[in-house]
Design a protein around this motif. Structure first.
Motif, PDB file in Angstrom:
ATOM      1  N   MET A 228       1.317   0.589  -4.487  1.00 26.34           N
ATOM      2  CA  MET A 228       0.080   0.799  -5.223  1.00 26.34           C
ATOM      3  C   MET A 228      -0.936   1.533  -4.351  1.00 26.34           C
ATOM      4  N   GLN A 229      -1.865   2.227  -4.998  1.00 19.61           N
ATOM      5  CA  GLN A 229      -2.963   2.845  -4.290  1.00 19.61           C
ATOM      6  C   GLN A 229      -3.917   1.770  -3.757  1.00 19.61           C
ATOM      7  N   ARG A 230      -4.684   2.106  -2.725  1.00 19.77           N
ATOM      8  CA  ARG A 230      -5.572   1.120  -2.094  1.00 19.77           C
ATOM      9  C   ARG A 230      -6.564   0.514  -3.087  1.00 19.77           C
ATOM     10  N   ALA A 231      -7.102   1.334  -3.978  1.00 23.67           N
ATOM     11  CA  ALA A 231      -8.082   0.810  -4.932  1.00 23.67           C
ATOM     12  C   ALA A 231      -7.477  -0.277  -5.810  1.00 23.67           C
ATOM     13  N   ALA A 232      -6.221  -0.086  -6.217  1.00 18.61           N
ATOM     14  CA  ALA A 232      -5.558  -1.087  -7.050  1.00 18.61           C
ATOM     15  C   ALA A 232      -5.302  -2.372  -6.264  1.00 18.61           C
ATOM     16  N   LEU A 233      -4.903  -2.237  -4.992  1.00 16.03           N
ATOM     17  CA  LEU A 233      -4.703  -3.421  -4.151  1.00 16.03           C
ATOM     18  C   LEU A 233      -6.018  -4.155  -3.932  1.00 16.03           C
ATOM     19  N   ASP A 234      -7.083  -3.404  -3.699  1.00 11.89           N
ATOM     20  CA  ASP A 234      -8.399  -4.010  -3.488  1.00 11.89           C
ATOM     21  C   ASP A 234      -8.817  -4.829  -4.707  1.00 11.89           C
ATOM     22  N   ARG A 235      -8.538  -4.305  -5.902  1.00 10.27           N
ATOM     23  CA  ARG A 235      -8.896  -5.045  -7.115  1.00 10.27           C
ATOM     24  C   ARG A 235      -8.084  -6.328  -7.217  1.00 10.27           C
ATOM     25  N   LYS A 236      -6.813  -6.277  -6.867  1.00 10.18           N
ATOM     26  CA  LYS A 236      -5.981  -7.475  -6.922  1.00 10.18           C
ATOM     27  C   LYS A 236      -6.469  -8.536  -5.936  1.00 10.18           C
ATOM     28  N   ALA A 237      -6.908  -8.096  -4.762  1.00 10.92           N
ATOM     29  CA  ALA A 237      -7.377  -9.035  -3.730  1.00 10.92           C
ATOM     30  C   ALA A 237      -8.779  -9.541  -3.996  1.00 10.92           C
ATOM     31  N   ASP A 238      -9.472  -8.968  -4.968  1.00  8.07           N
ATOM     32  CA  ASP A 238     -10.805  -9.411  -5.373  1.00  8.07           C
ATOM     33  C   ASP A 238     -11.768  -9.460  -4.185  1.00  8.07           C
TER      34      ASP A 238
ATOM     35  N   LEU B 232       0.835  -1.196   0.000  1.00  7.07           N
ATOM     36  CA  LEU B 232       0.000   0.000   0.000  1.00  7.07           C
ATOM     37  C   LEU B 232       0.875   1.253   0.000  1.00  7.07           C
ATOM     38  N   LYS B 233       0.679   2.092  -0.972  1.00 12.37           N
ATOM     39  CA  LYS B 233       1.446   3.335  -1.098  1.00 12.37           C
ATOM     40  C   LYS B 233       1.122   4.273   0.061  1.00 12.37           C
ATOM     41  N   GLY B 234       2.172   4.814   0.659  1.00 16.15           N
ATOM     42  CA  GLY B 234       1.995   5.755   1.760  1.00 16.15           C
ATOM     43  C   GLY B 234       1.965   5.117   3.130  1.00 16.15           C
ATOM     44  N   ARG B 235       1.889   3.797   3.186  1.00 14.91           N
ATOM     45  CA  ARG B 235       1.883   3.140   4.496  1.00 14.91           C
ATOM     46  C   ARG B 235       3.310   2.831   4.922  1.00 14.91           C
TER      47      ARG B 235
ATOM     48  N   HIS C  54      -6.680  -7.655   2.511  1.00 15.35           N
ATOM     49  CA  HIS C  54      -5.281  -7.903   2.150  1.00 15.35           C
ATOM     50  C   HIS C  54      -4.278  -7.302   3.127  1.00 15.35           C
ATOM     51  N   GLN C  55      -4.732  -6.478   4.067  1.00 17.48           N
ATOM     52  CA  GLN C  55      -3.885  -5.872   5.093  1.00 17.48           C
ATOM     53  C   GLN C  55      -2.797  -4.958   4.509  1.00 17.48           C
ATOM     54  N   GLY C  56      -2.978  -4.534   3.280  1.00 14.25           N
ATOM     55  CA  GLY C  56      -2.025  -3.611   2.689  1.00 14.25           C
ATOM     56  C   GLY C  56      -0.822  -4.258   2.041  1.00 14.25           C
ATOM     57  N   ILE C  57      -0.858  -5.573   1.848  1.00 11.61           N
ATOM     58  CA  ILE C  57       0.268  -6.249   1.212  1.00 11.61           C
ATOM     59  C   ILE C  57      -0.224  -7.486   0.463  1.00 11.61           C
ATOM     60  N   ILE C  58       0.240  -7.644  -0.769  1.00 11.72           N
ATOM     61  CA  ILE C  58      -0.102  -8.786  -1.617  1.00 11.72           C
ATOM     62  C   ILE C  58       1.183  -9.254  -2.280  1.00 11.72           C
ATOM     63  N   ALA C  59       1.313 -10.539  -2.526  1.00  6.57           N
ATOM     64  CA  ALA C  59       2.500 -11.057  -3.197  1.00  6.57           C
ATOM     65  C   ALA C  59       2.101 -11.956  -4.358  1.00  6.57           C
ATOM     66  N   ASN C  60       2.883 -11.887  -5.409  1.00  6.25           N
ATOM     67  CA  ASN C  60       2.747 -12.788  -6.548  1.00  6.25           C
ATOM     68  C   ASN C  60       3.855 -13.826  -6.423  1.00  6.25           C
ATOM     69  N   ILE C  61       3.478 -15.099  -6.279  1.00  3.84           N
ATOM     70  CA  ILE C  61       4.473 -16.138  -6.020  1.00  3.84           C
ATOM     71  C   ILE C  61       4.319 -17.312  -6.985  1.00  3.84           C
ATOM     72  N   LYS C  62       5.382 -18.101  -7.105  1.00  3.57           N
ATOM     73  CA  LYS C  62       5.332 -19.344  -7.853  1.00  3.57           C
ATOM     74  C   LYS C  62       4.587 -20.388  -7.010  1.00  3.57           C
TER      75      LYS C  62
END
Length: 248
Positions: free
Chosen positions: A54-64, A29-32, A68-76
Motif C-alpha cells: 500500500m501507499q504510505r497515505a493508506a497505511l497512515d490511515r489504517k494506523a490512525d 509499504l509499497k516500494g520499501r 507503523h514503521q511501514g508494516i501493519i497486520a490484521n489478526i484474529k
C-alpha cells in the motif's frame, strides 16, 4: 469474525513467531525493500499469509496516526486471561512474581509496563477490567513483543483478587509516596505482587487496604514523582536484584 490491527515490527514478529495462524493479512509499504522488512514478509508468505502493498497515505490511515514503521497486520484476537489463569501461574511457579496496575489508563504506559515486566521476569500482569488501559495496537507496539510473553490478566474485582493472592502466600507490596518505608529497604523476595497506582491518584482505597506493606521510591531531585511506567521499572528490577542476590 472479529479482528484487530497491530503495527510495528516487534509486535508483528512476536506474534508471527508464536501464533502465525492468527494472521489474516499483512499490509506493507509499497516500494520499501530492506533487510528489516523483507525477512518478515518472506516468513509470512511461508505461512501462507497474504501480503498487500500500500501507499504510505493508506497505511497512515489504517494506523490512525500511530507510527507503523511501514508494516501493519490484521489478526484474529488472541487468548484473554482472567482470574482462573492465576491458579495456573500459582501452581506452576514456586515463587510467583506479579505486577498489578490499579487505574493505569494510558495504553503507552501499559505497553511500557509490559516491556519492563517481561525483562524483569514477571509471571503475570494483573489489571481490573474497568478503568484500565486495553491491550490495543498502541500498547502492543510500545511493549515491543512483551504483550505476547507476559499474560495480561483482567479481573472483575481487584481487591478480591489481592485477597486471594494473599491467601495463596503472595506478599502484596503497594507503592505510595507518603509511607516512610523506602523501596530499597524492603524485603522483596519470595512470592510477591508489586502494586502500582494511577499517576496522580495512586492506588484506590480498597487496593491499598489489601497491601501487606507500602513502599516508596526515594526521590532526591526537584520532581515529586515519576511516570508510572518508569516507577514500575524501578520497582520490578529491585525485586529482580533481591531475588538474584538470594539465589547466589
Amino acid at each position: 469474525m472479529s479482528s484487530e490491527l497491530i503495527f510495528g515490527f516487534h509486535s508483528i514478529e512476536a506474534i508471527l513467531a508464536k501464533e502465525p495462524e492468527r494472521f489474516l493479512e499483512i499490509y506493507a509499504l509499497k516500494g520499501r525493500e530492506d533487510k528489516r522488512l523483507n525477512p518478515v514478509l518472506e516468513q509470512a508468505r511461508r505461512f501462507g499469509i497474504s501480503v498487500q502493498f500500500m501507499q504510505r497515505a493508506a497505511l497512515d490511515r489504517k494506523a490512525d496516526g500511530e507510527q507503523h514503521q511501514g508494516i501493519i497486520a490484521n489478526i484474529k484476537p488472541g487468548k484473554t486471561y482472567n482470574e482462573r489463569d492465576l491458579d495456573t501461574i500459582l501452581q506452576t511457579n514456586t515463587s510467583p512474581f506479579f505486577l498489578v496496575l490499579d487505574g493505569v489508563t494510558d495504553p503507552h504506559n501499559l505497553g511500557a509496563c509490559l516491556r519492563s515486566a517481561d525483562a524483569a521476569g514477571v509471571h503475570g500482569l494483573i489489571v481490573p477490567k474497568d478503568k484500565s488501559a486495553k491491550l490495543n495496537a498502541t500498547a502492543r507496539k510500545v511493549a515491543c513483543g512483551a504483550a505476547e510473553t507476559v499474560p495480561l490478566i483482567q479481573v472483575t474485582n481487584l481487591a478480591r483478587t489481592l485477597r486471594d493472592l494473599k491467601e495463596a502466600g503472595v506478599w502484596i507490596v503497594g507503592t505510595a509516596g507518603e509511607t516512610d518505608t523506602e523501596l530499597f529497604d524492603a524485603s522483596l523476595t519470595g512470592p510477591i505482587a508489586i502494586v502500582m497506582g494511577a499517576e496522580g491518584d495512586g492506588m484506590r482505597r480498597l487496593t491499598r487496604e489489601h497491601c501487606d506493606v507500602l513502599v516508596k521510591i526515594p526521590m532526591v531531585g526537584s520532581v515529586s514523582s515519576l511516570n508510572v511506567s518508569v516507577a514500575t521499572g524501578v520497582c520490578l528490577f529491585e525485586v529482580l536484584r533481591q531475588r538474584k542476590a538470594v539465589a547466589v
